[in-house]
Motif scaffolding. Structure first.
Motif, PDB file in Angstrom:
ATOM      1  N   GLY A 143      -3.322  14.715  11.416  1.00  0.00           N
ATOM      2  CA  GLY A 143      -2.834  16.175  11.777  1.00  0.00           C
ATOM      3  C   GLY A 143      -2.050  16.664  10.944  1.00  0.00           C
ATOM      4  N   VAL A 144      -1.493  16.151   9.827  1.00  0.00           N
ATOM      5  CA  VAL A 144      -0.853  17.150   8.746  1.00  0.00           C
ATOM      6  C   VAL A 144      -1.738  17.262   7.594  1.00  0.00           C
ATOM      7  CG1 VAL A 144       1.232  16.899   7.115  1.00  0.00           C
ATOM      8  CG2 VAL A 144       1.289  15.965   9.325  1.00  0.00           C
ATOM      9  N   THR A 145      -2.548  16.331   6.998  1.00  0.00           N
ATOM     10  CA  THR A 145      -3.643  16.475   6.037  1.00  0.00           C
ATOM     11  C   THR A 145      -4.568  15.534   6.193  1.00  0.00           C
ATOM     12  OG1 THR A 145      -4.040  16.817   3.612  1.00  0.00           O
ATOM     13  CG2 THR A 145      -2.333  15.230   4.046  1.00  0.00           C
ATOM     14  N   ASP A 146      -5.665  15.799   5.797  1.00  0.00           N
ATOM     15  CA  ASP A 146      -6.706  14.712   5.640  1.00  0.00           C
ATOM     16  C   ASP A 146      -7.327  14.632   4.101  1.00  0.00           C
ATOM     17  OD1 ASP A 146      -8.384  16.927   5.305  1.00  0.00           O
ATOM     18  OD2 ASP A 146      -9.605  16.756   6.848  1.00  0.00           O
ATOM     19  N   GLN A 147      -6.598  15.074   3.340  1.00  0.00           N
ATOM     20  CA  GLN A 147      -6.897  14.992   1.830  1.00  0.00           C
ATOM     21  C   GLN A 147      -5.948  13.943   1.130  1.00  0.00           C
ATOM     22  OE1 GLN A 147      -9.606  16.691   0.408  1.00  0.00           O
ATOM     23  NE2 GLN A 147      -9.778  16.902   2.543  1.00  0.00           N
ATOM     24  N   VAL A 156      -9.362  12.579  -4.776  1.00  0.00           N
ATOM     25  CA  VAL A 156      -8.894  13.087  -3.418  1.00  0.00           C
ATOM     26  C   VAL A 156      -9.991  12.944  -2.578  1.00  0.00           C
ATOM     27  CG1 VAL A 156      -7.994  15.123  -1.865  1.00  0.00           C
ATOM     28  CG2 VAL A 156      -7.156  14.800  -4.351  1.00  0.00           C
ATOM     29  N   ARG A 157      -9.627  12.147  -1.328  1.00  0.00           N
ATOM     30  CA  ARG A 157     -10.629  11.433  -0.488  1.00  0.00           C
ATOM     31  C   ARG A 157     -10.439  12.482   0.927  1.00  0.00           C
ATOM     32  NH1 ARG A 157     -11.819   5.306  -1.407  1.00  0.00           N
ATOM     33  NH2 ARG A 157     -11.666   5.106  -3.693  1.00  0.00           N
ATOM     34  N   THR A 158     -11.428  12.694   1.578  1.00  0.00           N
ATOM     35  CA  THR A 158     -11.216  13.347   2.873  1.00  0.00           C
ATOM     36  C   THR A 158     -11.231  11.970   4.243  1.00  0.00           C
ATOM     37  OG1 THR A 158     -12.201  15.372   2.334  1.00  0.00           O
ATOM     38  CG2 THR A 158     -12.144  14.950   4.822  1.00  0.00           C
ATOM     39  N   VAL A 159     -10.171  11.909   4.746  1.00  0.00           N
ATOM     40  CA  VAL A 159      -9.844  10.652   5.539  1.00  0.00           C
ATOM     41  C   VAL A 159      -9.784  11.299   6.862  1.00  0.00           C
ATOM     42  CG1 VAL A 159      -8.577   8.607   5.938  1.00  0.00           C
ATOM     43  CG2 VAL A 159      -9.183   9.344   3.384  1.00  0.00           C
ATOM     44  N   THR A 160     -10.361  10.944   7.946  1.00  0.00           N
ATOM     45  CA  THR A 160     -10.049  11.053   9.060  1.00  0.00           C
ATOM     46  C   THR A 160      -9.333   9.863   9.722  1.00  0.00           C
ATOM     47  OG1 THR A 160     -12.092  12.361   9.367  1.00  0.00           O
ATOM     48  CG2 THR A 160     -11.107  11.565  11.533  1.00  0.00           C
ATOM     49  N   ALA A 161      -8.074  10.032   9.830  1.00  0.00           N
ATOM     50  CA  ALA A 161      -7.044   9.243  10.176  1.00  0.00           C
ATOM     51  C   ALA A 161      -6.776   9.539  11.866  1.00  0.00           C
ATOM     52  CB  ALA A 161      -5.859   9.007   9.490  1.00  0.00           C
ATOM     53  N   PRO A 171       0.586  -1.388  -0.010  1.00  0.00           N
ATOM     54  CA  PRO A 171       0.030   0.054  -0.109  1.00  0.00           C
ATOM     55  C   PRO A 171       0.890   1.352  -0.058  1.00  0.00           C
ATOM     56  CG  PRO A 171      -0.124  -1.151   2.208  1.00  0.00           C
ATOM     57  CD  PRO A 171       0.628  -2.000   1.365  1.00  0.00           C
ATOM     58  N   LEU A 172       0.187   2.229  -0.618  1.00  0.00           N
ATOM     59  CA  LEU A 172       0.932   3.667  -0.654  1.00  0.00           C
ATOM     60  C   LEU A 172      -0.064   4.734  -0.969  1.00  0.00           C
ATOM     61  CD1 LEU A 172       3.704   4.819  -0.478  1.00  0.00           C
ATOM     62  CD2 LEU A 172       3.719   5.065  -2.839  1.00  0.00           C
ATOM     63  N   VAL A 173      -0.239   5.571   0.049  1.00  0.00           N
ATOM     64  CA  VAL A 173      -1.126   6.652  -0.558  1.00  0.00           C
ATOM     65  C   VAL A 173      -0.334   8.035  -0.437  1.00  0.00           C
ATOM     66  CG1 VAL A 173      -2.876   5.563   1.188  1.00  0.00           C
ATOM     67  CG2 VAL A 173      -1.345   7.436   2.106  1.00  0.00           C
ATOM     68  N   MET A 174      -1.252   8.948  -1.129  1.00  0.00           N
ATOM     69  CA  MET A 174      -0.677  10.264  -1.305  1.00  0.00           C
ATOM     70  C   MET A 174      -1.470  11.582  -0.402  1.00  0.00           C
ATOM     71  SD  MET A 174      -0.114  12.592  -4.561  1.00  0.00           S
ATOM     72  CE  MET A 174      -1.830  12.677  -5.074  1.00  0.00           C
ATOM     73  N   GLY A 175      -0.852  12.575   0.076  1.00  0.00           N
ATOM     74  CA  GLY A 175      -1.619  13.271   0.940  1.00  0.00           C
ATOM     75  C   GLY A 175      -1.320  14.525   0.234  1.00  0.00           C
ATOM     76  N   ASP A 191       0.419  24.633   3.764  1.00  0.00           N
ATOM     77  CA  ASP A 191      -0.153  25.268   2.422  1.00  0.00           C
ATOM     78  C   ASP A 191      -0.460  24.193   1.589  1.00  0.00           C
ATOM     79  OD1 ASP A 191       2.055  24.824   0.634  1.00  0.00           O
ATOM     80  OD2 ASP A 191       3.148  25.719   2.137  1.00  0.00           O
ATOM     81  N   ALA A 192      -1.313  24.785   0.591  1.00  0.00           N
ATOM     82  CA  ALA A 192      -1.944  23.818  -0.624  1.00  0.00           C
ATOM     83  C   ALA A 192      -0.957  23.260  -1.334  1.00  0.00           C
ATOM     84  CB  ALA A 192      -3.038  24.581  -1.379  1.00  0.00           C
ATOM     85  N   GLY A 193       0.326  23.555  -1.427  1.00  0.00           N
ATOM     86  CA  GLY A 193       1.406  23.339  -2.208  1.00  0.00           C
ATOM     87  C   GLY A 193       2.072  22.162  -1.730  1.00  0.00           C
ATOM     88  N   GLU A 194       1.980  21.643  -0.420  1.00  0.00           N
ATOM     89  CA  GLU A 194       2.393  20.474   0.103  1.00  0.00           C
ATOM     90  C   GLU A 194       1.938  18.993  -0.427  1.00  0.00           C
ATOM     91  OE1 GLU A 194       4.281  22.071   4.347  1.00  0.00           O
ATOM     92  OE2 GLU A 194       2.226  20.868   4.135  1.00  0.00           O
ATOM     93  N   ARG A 195       2.962  18.163  -0.601  1.00  0.00           N
ATOM     94  CA  ARG A 195       2.638  16.932  -1.105  1.00  0.00           C
ATOM     95  C   ARG A 195       3.211  16.047  -0.239  1.00  0.00           C
ATOM     96  NH1 ARG A 195      -0.375  19.600  -3.501  1.00  0.00           N
ATOM     97  NH2 ARG A 195      -1.229  19.800  -5.313  1.00  0.00           N
ATOM     98  N   PHE A 196       2.487  14.873   0.076  1.00  0.00           N
ATOM     99  CA  PHE A 196       2.885  13.873   0.844  1.00  0.00           C
ATOM    100  C   PHE A 196       2.822  12.419   0.387  1.00  0.00           C
ATOM    101  CE2 PHE A 196       1.322  17.337   3.404  1.00  0.00           C
ATOM    102  CZ  PHE A 196       2.431  17.881   4.178  1.00  0.00           C
ATOM    103  N   LEU A 197       3.519  11.294   0.728  1.00  0.00           N
ATOM    104  CA  LEU A 197       3.491   9.872   0.596  1.00  0.00           C
ATOM    105  C   LEU A 197       3.670   9.487   1.839  1.00  0.00           C
ATOM    106  CD1 LEU A 197       5.764   9.285  -2.601  1.00  0.00           C
ATOM    107  CD2 LEU A 197       3.382   9.239  -2.520  1.00  0.00           C
TER     108      LEU A 197
END
Length: 630
Positions: free
Chosen positions: A211-215, A257-262, A187-191, A196-202
């Protein structure tokens, strides 16, 4: 198991990376590390201790950057050692040990590369220097070898050479505004967005980004994702004519993009010593939440297509591993006795590699706490390849791969389970499987209105019944003091309580490291009785059911050989404490649902025995919470 966190933005993202690793600690690991691109050079910190120690090391080294990757490793190839810890750097032709300078590529990896030996030999012949025993280092060198100024292109080309399972995150010293990820079998997800809106995460798990992003974007098999500040795109490997594989651009609609409450893994312990103890005591609430809204037995509990699917099946095949396998083994008794439907239960890792007889009218049921268990997902795909398309999962994570792969699902509501030894996930799985049993029984004409009402009443009473069992903890503590001095234990059960014995033995060996076995009590005289001495405690699950008198005879066989019996007995079994027999009296007999109650004292026994021995209860050695490799 292994955990991945990656990030790119305009701020120092190292705290995001290390906090993400802390949220993944519950999965189990033996080393950890973080790598960044700072002043145009690859820099990293690695440790075989806990993430907290890594954080201290990062701070001492002044490691900070707006781009980086991090990892917790559960050892497969190579011992738990710093040189095997991720992230790995490439070391191209001309590099010399031991003071070699890193190459251009930094990479972290979950999974197992099956053709790593072949690739290693090829890359060594090209002059690449290997500093670890891992299969992961092969990928870093391969990406370096294929790199021609475009990291995304190099990663895509590299994935076409890999056989096995992987989720990877990569960056390159020559491209300071880019992180690339890819997945196949892990598994791998992207945030998206953050400060700010420009941040991207794996991340390997959305929880790492709590606590960082729910998108969240859930990446699919064969996806390769390119992350840059303020934008990203995804391509997927697809087979073309003649078997050639090409990467095709995926639209945002295909990977929304899904809103996920983790919920964060760093849940407060409150008055409890360990997460396992906390989770044992959360079972009444977990069962209540799992059963919330169940007012009647109806196929729609399992999805809108459930009635149609259930009308087309004649049998059930359950696929699972570990604790989930034991919940499935319990459900077999329910399905065959209440729903009158044939049921087979298979260990997922065995099923996929043996010749079986497929039947298109089979309901394939997978069970998994995480929904990412690699063996179970592979077994599910194997069953589907044999033409068995009616699929259902019992799972604790609504957004997991298992839920997405199956037509139908019952999502338990155990909440985040951090302790490696599963407790509340097991009992909520049993609750979901019992609902499945009642649903199939009703559709097949084996559940009348009176029986349905009676079962629903019992289900609603389960939380209160569990609370009464948890009140027995002080008596279990006394047993645990004796067990902590033993090296072996034997668990006995009959009928649908035999799998509960298996689960009790698994819990004891998982966290106390005491060797434990479970047997159907009737099998004692066919071999295991030879093991019974005064040094072998024998735990007996003794409900007041039709097999009680047979079970009492089995207990006498143990006592006659000097064995010490520890019995969890229903109140009306007339089993009394005496020399050589220790009894914990269960509050009430609970009929078909008795396994859900009887497993709780066994969970507490394992927990308190481990505490008495001083083992690491929540993170037992060599084990991982989410088993995402084969």
């Amino acid at each position: 198991m292994c955990g991945i966190v990656g990030a790119i933005g305009s701020r120092n993202i190292v705290p995001v990376l290390t906090e993400g690793l802390k949220r993944l600690e519950y999965r189990g690991y033996d080393s950890c590390g973080v790598a960044v691109l700072k002043d145009g050079a690859l820099q990293r910190a690695r440790s075989t201790s806990r993430v907290a120690e890594l954080q201290e090391q990062v701070q001492a080294d002044g490691l900070g950057a707006n781009l980086g990757i991090a990892h917790t490793r559960w050892a497969t190839h190579g011992a738990p050692a710093v040189h095997n810890a991720h992230p790995h750097f490439s070391h191209g032709p001309g590099a010399e040990a031991p003071n070699t300078k890193p190459g251009h590529i930094a990479l972290v990896h979950n999974g197992i590369i099956e053709n790593h030996e072949e690739l290693r030999a090829e890359l060594q012949a090209l002059g690449y220097l290997f500093l670890s025993q891992t299969d992961t280092e092969v990928i870093a060198h391969l990406v370096d070898h294929l790199y021609e100024g475009d990291l995304f292109a190099a990663v895509k080309a590299a994935t076409l050479r890999l056989t096995g399972a992987y989720a990877i995150a990569v960056f390159c010293a020559h491209e300071p505004q880019r992180v690339v990820g890819a997945r196949h079998g892990s598994p791998l997800v992207m945030g998206v967005g953050g400060v700010d809106a420009g941040e991207r995460f794996l991340a390997s798990d959305a929880m790492a980004l709590a606590g960082v992003t729910d998108q969240i974007v859930y990446l699919e098999e064969g996806d390769v994702v390119d992350l840059q500040p303020g934008r990203h795109w995804i391509e997927q490997a697809q087979a073309g004519e003649g078997g050639a594989v090409a990467h095709v651009r995926i639209s945002e609609a295909q990977r929304p993009v899904r809103t996920v409450t983790a919920h964060s893994g760093a849940v407060e312990l409150g008055p409890y010593r360990h997460y396992m103890q906390k989770e044992i005591f959360e079972q009444p609430r977990a069962i209540a939440d799992t059963l919330e809204g169940v007012e009647a037995i109806t196929p729609t509990l399992f999805g809108t297509q459930a009635e149609q699917v259930f009308s087309q099946i004649d049998r059930v095949l359950i696929l699972a591993c570990g604790t989930s396998y034991y919940s499935g083994s319990t459900a077999k008794y329910w399905l065959e006795s209440i729903a009158k439907i044939p049921c087979n239960v298979e260990i997922a890792s065995e099923y996929r590699y043996r010749d079986s007889v497929p039947d298109a009218r089979t309901l394939v049921v997978t069970i998994s706490q995480s929904g990412e268990t690699a063996d179970t997902i592979a077994a599910l795909k194997h069953a589907r390849s044999l033409g068995m398309e009616h699929t259902l999962t019992i799972c604790n994570v609504a957004t997991s791969a298992m839920v997405r792969e199956c037509k139908l699902a019952y999502v338990t509501r155990a909440g985040v389970e951090i302790g490696v030894a599963s407790t509340k996930a097991f009992t909520t799985q049993l609750a979901g499987l019992f609902l499945l049993t009642l649903t199939l029984a009703k559709l097949r004409g084996h559940l009348n209105a009176e029986a349905e009402a009676s079962y629903l009443k019992q289900l609603r009473h389960l939380p209160a019944a569990l609370q009464a069992v948890l009140a027995l903890e002080p008596q279990v503590v006394a047993w645990a003091e004796a067990f902590a001095r033993k090296d072996n234990a034997l668990f006995l059960g009959r009928g649908l309580h035999y799998p509960i014995g298996l689960e009790g033995a698994l819990k004891l060996k998982e966290i106390s490291y005491i060797h434990a076995e479970a047997y159907p009590a009737g099998e004692l005289k066919h071999g295991p009785l030879a093991l019974v001495t005064a040094e072998m405690p024998v735990v007996v699950v003794a409900p007041n059911d039709v097999l009680l008198e047979k079970l009492k005879s089995n207990m006498q066989e143990v006592k006659a050989r000097g064995g010490e019996l520890y019995v969890c007995a229903d109140g009306d079994t007339h089993i009394h404490a005496e020399p050589g027999i220790h009894v914990i009296r269960m509050p009430e007999h609970y009929g078909a649902l008795s396994p859900i109650l009887h497993v709780v004292p066994l969970q507490l026994l394992a927990y308190h025995t481990a505490c008495a021995k001083g083992t690491d209860v929540d993170k037992p050695r060599n084990l991982a919470k989410s088993v995402t490799v084969e």
